[in-house]
Design a protein around this motif. Structure first.
Motif, mmCIF file in Angstrom:
data_model
loop_
_atom_site.group_PDB
_atom_site.id
_atom_site.type_symbol
_atom_site.label_atom_id
_atom_site.label_comp_id
_atom_site.label_asym_id
_atom_site.label_seq_id
_atom_site.Cartn_x
_atom_site.Cartn_y
_atom_site.Cartn_z
ATOM 1 N N ILE A 38 0.820 -1.210 -0.041
ATOM 2 C CA ILE A 38 -0.100 -0.065 -0.053
ATOM 3 C C ILE A 38 1.077 1.250 -0.252
ATOM 4 O O ILE A 38 1.698 1.331 0.845
ATOM 5 C CB ILE A 38 -0.952 0.092 1.333
ATOM 6 C CG1 ILE A 38 -1.778 -1.243 1.096
ATOM 7 C CG2 ILE A 38 -1.863 1.267 1.184
ATOM 8 C CD1 ILE A 38 -2.742 -1.269 2.384
ATOM 9 N N ASP A 39 0.620 2.076 -0.889
ATOM 10 C CA ASP A 39 1.448 3.348 -1.039
ATOM 11 C C ASP A 39 0.820 4.562 -1.319
ATOM 12 O O ASP A 39 -0.489 4.317 -1.467
ATOM 13 C CB ASP A 39 2.484 3.240 -2.269
ATOM 14 C CG ASP A 39 3.427 4.334 -2.506
ATOM 15 O OD1 ASP A 39 3.828 4.887 -1.393
ATOM 16 O OD2 ASP A 39 3.869 4.365 -3.653
ATOM 17 N N ALA A 40 1.221 5.757 -1.191
ATOM 18 C CA ALA A 40 0.802 6.976 -1.752
ATOM 19 C C ALA A 40 -0.718 7.364 -1.142
ATOM 20 O O ALA A 40 -1.155 7.147 -0.066
ATOM 21 C CB ALA A 40 1.040 7.175 -3.342
ATOM 22 N N ASP A 41 -1.638 7.594 -2.372
ATOM 23 C CA ASP A 41 -3.084 7.955 -2.043
ATOM 24 C C ASP A 41 -3.759 6.785 -1.127
ATOM 25 O O ASP A 41 -4.569 6.962 -0.521
ATOM 26 C CB ASP A 41 -3.914 8.526 -2.995
ATOM 27 C CG ASP A 41 -3.432 9.886 -3.399
ATOM 28 O OD1 ASP A 41 -3.379 10.660 -2.457
ATOM 29 O OD2 ASP A 41 -3.231 10.261 -4.524
ATOM 30 N N PRO A 100 5.008 4.280 3.281
ATOM 31 C CA PRO A 100 5.298 6.014 3.585
ATOM 32 C C PRO A 100 6.163 6.817 3.219
ATOM 33 O O PRO A 100 7.261 6.131 3.909
ATOM 34 C CB PRO A 100 4.513 6.005 4.865
ATOM 35 C CG PRO A 100 4.997 4.774 5.567
ATOM 36 C CD PRO A 100 5.130 3.910 4.676
ATOM 37 N N HIS A 101 6.121 7.925 2.881
ATOM 38 C CA HIS A 101 7.115 8.776 2.914
ATOM 39 C C HIS A 101 6.885 9.767 4.324
ATOM 40 O O HIS A 101 5.857 9.398 4.676
ATOM 41 C CB HIS A 101 7.266 9.734 1.649
ATOM 42 C CG HIS A 101 6.260 10.934 1.231
ATOM 43 N ND1 HIS A 101 5.229 11.651 2.353
ATOM 44 C CD2 HIS A 101 5.491 10.828 0.139
ATOM 45 C CE1 HIS A 101 4.268 12.152 1.635
ATOM 46 N NE2 HIS A 101 4.406 11.893 0.435
ATOM 47 N N PRO A 102 8.019 10.694 4.736
ATOM 48 C CA PRO A 102 7.483 11.063 6.156
ATOM 49 C C PRO A 102 6.287 11.602 6.188
ATOM 50 O O PRO A 102 5.758 11.686 7.378
ATOM 51 C CB PRO A 102 8.525 12.185 6.299
ATOM 52 C CG PRO A 102 9.792 11.549 5.395
ATOM 53 C CD PRO A 102 9.023 10.984 4.223
ATOM 54 N N LYS A 103 5.778 12.526 5.259
ATOM 55 C CA LYS A 103 4.320 13.113 5.487
ATOM 56 C C LYS A 103 3.276 11.941 5.637
ATOM 57 O O LYS A 103 2.487 11.993 6.356
ATOM 58 C CB LYS A 103 4.106 14.024 4.425
ATOM 59 C CG LYS A 103 2.998 15.250 4.399
ATOM 60 C CD LYS A 103 3.456 15.930 5.207
ATOM 61 C CE LYS A 103 2.341 17.128 6.019
ATOM 62 N NZ LYS A 103 2.826 18.136 6.821
ATOM 63 N N GLU A 104 3.401 10.950 4.728
ATOM 64 C CA GLU A 104 2.314 10.003 4.659
ATOM 65 C C GLU A 104 2.449 9.225 6.314
ATOM 66 O O GLU A 104 1.353 8.657 6.778
ATOM 67 C CB GLU A 104 2.654 8.976 3.571
ATOM 68 C CG GLU A 104 2.198 9.580 2.364
ATOM 69 C CD GLU A 104 2.718 8.930 1.059
ATOM 70 O OE1 GLU A 104 2.306 9.325 0.034
ATOM 71 O OE2 GLU A 104 3.627 8.159 1.065
ATOM 72 N N LEU A 105 3.635 9.158 6.694
ATOM 73 C CA LEU A 105 3.762 8.156 7.855
ATOM 74 C C LEU A 105 3.176 9.186 9.099
ATOM 75 O O LEU A 105 2.218 8.453 9.972
ATOM 76 C CB LEU A 105 5.536 8.228 8.037
ATOM 77 C CG LEU A 105 5.524 7.244 9.419
ATOM 78 C CD1 LEU A 105 5.074 5.878 9.353
ATOM 79 C CD2 LEU A 105 7.092 7.348 9.914
ATOM 80 N N MET A 124 9.714 3.205 6.047
ATOM 81 C CA MET A 124 9.796 4.399 6.368
ATOM 82 C C MET A 124 10.672 5.043 5.206
ATOM 83 O O MET A 124 11.896 5.145 5.506
ATOM 84 C CB MET A 124 10.292 4.661 7.718
ATOM 85 C CG MET A 124 9.419 4.070 8.761
ATOM 86 S SD MET A 124 10.625 3.905 10.302
ATOM 87 C CE MET A 124 10.364 5.556 10.899
ATOM 88 N N LYS A 125 10.100 5.638 4.241
ATOM 89 C CA LYS A 125 11.128 6.200 2.895
ATOM 90 C C LYS A 125 11.646 7.252 3.454
ATOM 91 O O LYS A 125 10.993 8.223 4.360
ATOM 92 C CB LYS A 125 10.215 6.524 1.843
ATOM 93 C CG LYS A 125 9.644 4.962 1.348
ATOM 94 C CD LYS A 125 9.167 5.358 -0.024
ATOM 95 C CE LYS A 125 7.739 6.057 -0.126
ATOM 96 N NZ LYS A 125 6.971 5.929 -1.042
ATOM 97 N N GLY A 126 12.969 7.614 3.114
ATOM 98 C CA GLY A 126 13.692 8.753 3.492
ATOM 99 C C GLY A 126 15.043 8.777 3.067
ATOM 100 O O GLY A 126 15.262 7.989 2.201
ATOM 101 N N SER A 144 9.637 8.762 -7.883
ATOM 102 C CA SER A 144 10.761 7.658 -7.283
ATOM 103 C C SER A 144 10.047 6.575 -6.351
ATOM 104 O O SER A 144 10.393 5.553 -6.524
ATOM 105 C CB SER A 144 11.401 8.578 -6.435
ATOM 106 O OG SER A 144 12.746 8.065 -6.123
ATOM 107 N N GLY A 145 9.122 6.951 -5.765
ATOM 108 C CA GLY A 145 8.341 6.245 -4.817
ATOM 109 C C GLY A 145 7.554 5.274 -5.488
ATOM 110 O O GLY A 145 7.163 4.134 -5.048
ATOM 111 N N ASP A 146 6.849 5.845 -6.649
ATOM 112 C CA ASP A 146 5.956 4.873 -7.405
ATOM 113 C C ASP A 146 6.861 3.743 -8.024
ATOM 114 O O ASP A 146 6.253 2.643 -7.950
ATOM 115 C CB ASP A 146 5.197 5.812 -8.533
ATOM 116 C CG ASP A 146 4.688 7.019 -7.924
ATOM 117 O OD1 ASP A 146 4.102 6.835 -6.909
ATOM 118 O OD2 ASP A 146 4.563 7.836 -8.704
ATOM 119 N N VAL A 147 7.900 3.700 -8.282
ATOM 120 C CA VAL A 147 8.849 2.854 -8.837
ATOM 121 C C VAL A 147 8.963 1.796 -7.710
ATOM 122 O O VAL A 147 9.059 0.564 -8.056
ATOM 123 C CB VAL A 147 10.085 3.543 -9.367
ATOM 124 C CG1 VAL A 147 11.109 2.537 -9.727
ATOM 125 C CG2 VAL A 147 10.012 4.225 -10.585
HETATM 126 MG MG LIG Z 1 4.617 8.348 -3.214
#
Ligand SMILES: [Mg+2]
Ligand SMILES: NC(=O)C1=CN([C@@H]2O[C@H](COP(=O)(O)OP(=O)(O)OC[C@H]3O[C@@H](n4cnc5c(N)ncnc54)[C@H](OP(=O)(O)O)[C@@H]3O)[C@@H](O)[C@H]2O)[C@@H](O)CC1
Ligand SMILES: Nc1ncnc2c1ncn2[C@@H]1O[C@H](COP(=O)(O)OP(=O)(O)O)[C@@H](O)[C@H]1O
Length: 281
Positions: free
Chosen positions: A130-133, A156-161, A191-193, A219-222
């Motif tokens: 599960i990613d992004a939106d 998640p990236h930091p904001k999504e986290l 925890m992407k970063g 980049s995260g979508d990939v």
């Molecule tokens: Mg993303």
């Protein structure tokens, strides 16, 4: 001091499975990528192409109707299923059993998209990324956390986290909250970063690859496509997350002398997945 597991080549080789000589596309895994909405179809194209380039045998993309030509023309190797709605996804419907599903890139947060995501959570039998939106939809509906299948991977990236677990006041608190989230729902949190950490209950992995060239749209979508692909190829969930994150970062390290930081784009990640795999052989 970091007390978890460092993800370097030695650690990765414990999990990496070379391809069997007698394999065929039917047993290399079938990944389903669900995402895209009007104006954000690129996200699901990137995920789907990355999934193929990470080795799964078959990839299907499920997109809104307006995405049909876009995906077919951008990546002829990918099969496409479309929603009945033109601009967003309202009714996720497919008649095969994917070996893994990745959902979220570019999907938007329309009410109808939220509803069909809930239905998927209730009925799905495939391992899930599960990613992004799709993460943002979960954050808006925290009661749905209980529906997450065991060993689901969240990226998640930091904001999504922050949307998922709430604010933190220190790095230590961020990890404490992520660990308790992972334990409570038996999920893996990527925890992407810079760097990315992978939290699997109380075990924390810290990635050693990647550089600021990765700070670029898509980049995260990939990464979502890469992890979904590895999951579809029967890697256990945390191994798929670890290997995906490591290879994703490695592409940027390999490309950097050729592209520099500025001109590296998400498609360059996809273009270097092959060299990243070769460096493991
Ligand atoms: Mg993303
Ligand atoms: N070509 C396409 O189709 C593309 C489609 N895409 C799709 O768009 C959708 C929205 O996704 P999204 O991530 O852009 O928006 P959103 O969740 O509001 O987060 C943005 C905010 O989060 C923060 N932030 C992010 N990273 C951070 C970091 N490392 N460290 C710290 N903060 C960080 C930062 O907040 P700020 O610092 O500005 O407060 C930023 O403003 C999604 O479906 C996605 O798949 C994109 O993938 C692009 C390519
Ligand atoms: N400075 C950086 N160093 C290393 N990796 C980075 C850096 N900036 C971003 N990344 C990586 O790039 C990816 C960005 O993901 P994300 O924010 O979801 O992008 P998008 O939604 O545009 O696809 C993550 O894997 C993150 O770890």
């Amino acid at each position: 001091m970091f007390s978890g597991i460092l993800l370097d080549k030695k650690e990765i080789l414990k999990y990496y499975k070379p391809i069997a000589v007698d394999t065929h596309k039917g047993i290399q895994g079938h990944a389903l990528l669900i995402g895209g909405s009007y104006g954000k179809m690129g996200a699901v194209c990137l995920s789907s192409k990355a999934a193929l380039k990470t080795g799964c045998g078959l990839v299907t993309a499920f997109v809104p109707k307006c995405g049909y030509d876009i995906v077919q023309i951008s990546i002829p190797e990918v099969m496409v299923l479309t929603d009945e709605k033109r601009k967003c996804i309202s009714n996720i419907n497919f008649d095969f059993q994917p070996n893994a599903i990745g959902i979220g890139p570019g999907i938007g947060q329309d009410e109808v998209t939220q509803k069909t995501f809930l239905k998927l959570l209730r009925t799905n039998k495939s391992p899930l990324v599960i990613d992004a939106d799709a993460l943002n939809i979960l954050s808006k509906n925290k009661a749905w956390f209980l529906l997450l299948p065991a060993r689901t991977i969240l990226t998640p990236h930091p904001k999504e986290l922050e949307r998922l677990i709430g604010e933190w006041n220190s790095e230590e608190e961020k990890f404490e909250k992520t660990i308790s989230f992972s334990l409570q729902y038996n999920v893996i949190v990527v925890m992407k970063g810079a760097p990315t950490h992978i939290v699997d209950g109380e075990t924390i992995y810290k990635n050693t690859t990647g550089n600021p060239a990765l700070a670029t749209a898509g980049s995260g979508d990939v990464l979502t496509g890469m992890i979904t692909s590895l999951l579809a190829q029967s890697y256990e969930a945390v191994q798929a997350a670890i290997l995906g994150v490591y290879l994703h970062g490695l592409t940027a390290d390999i490309a950097l002398p050729k592209t520099g930081f500025q001109s590296f784009i998400a498609s360059d990640i996809i273009g270097h997945i092959g060299e990243a795999f070769l460096s493991l052989e």
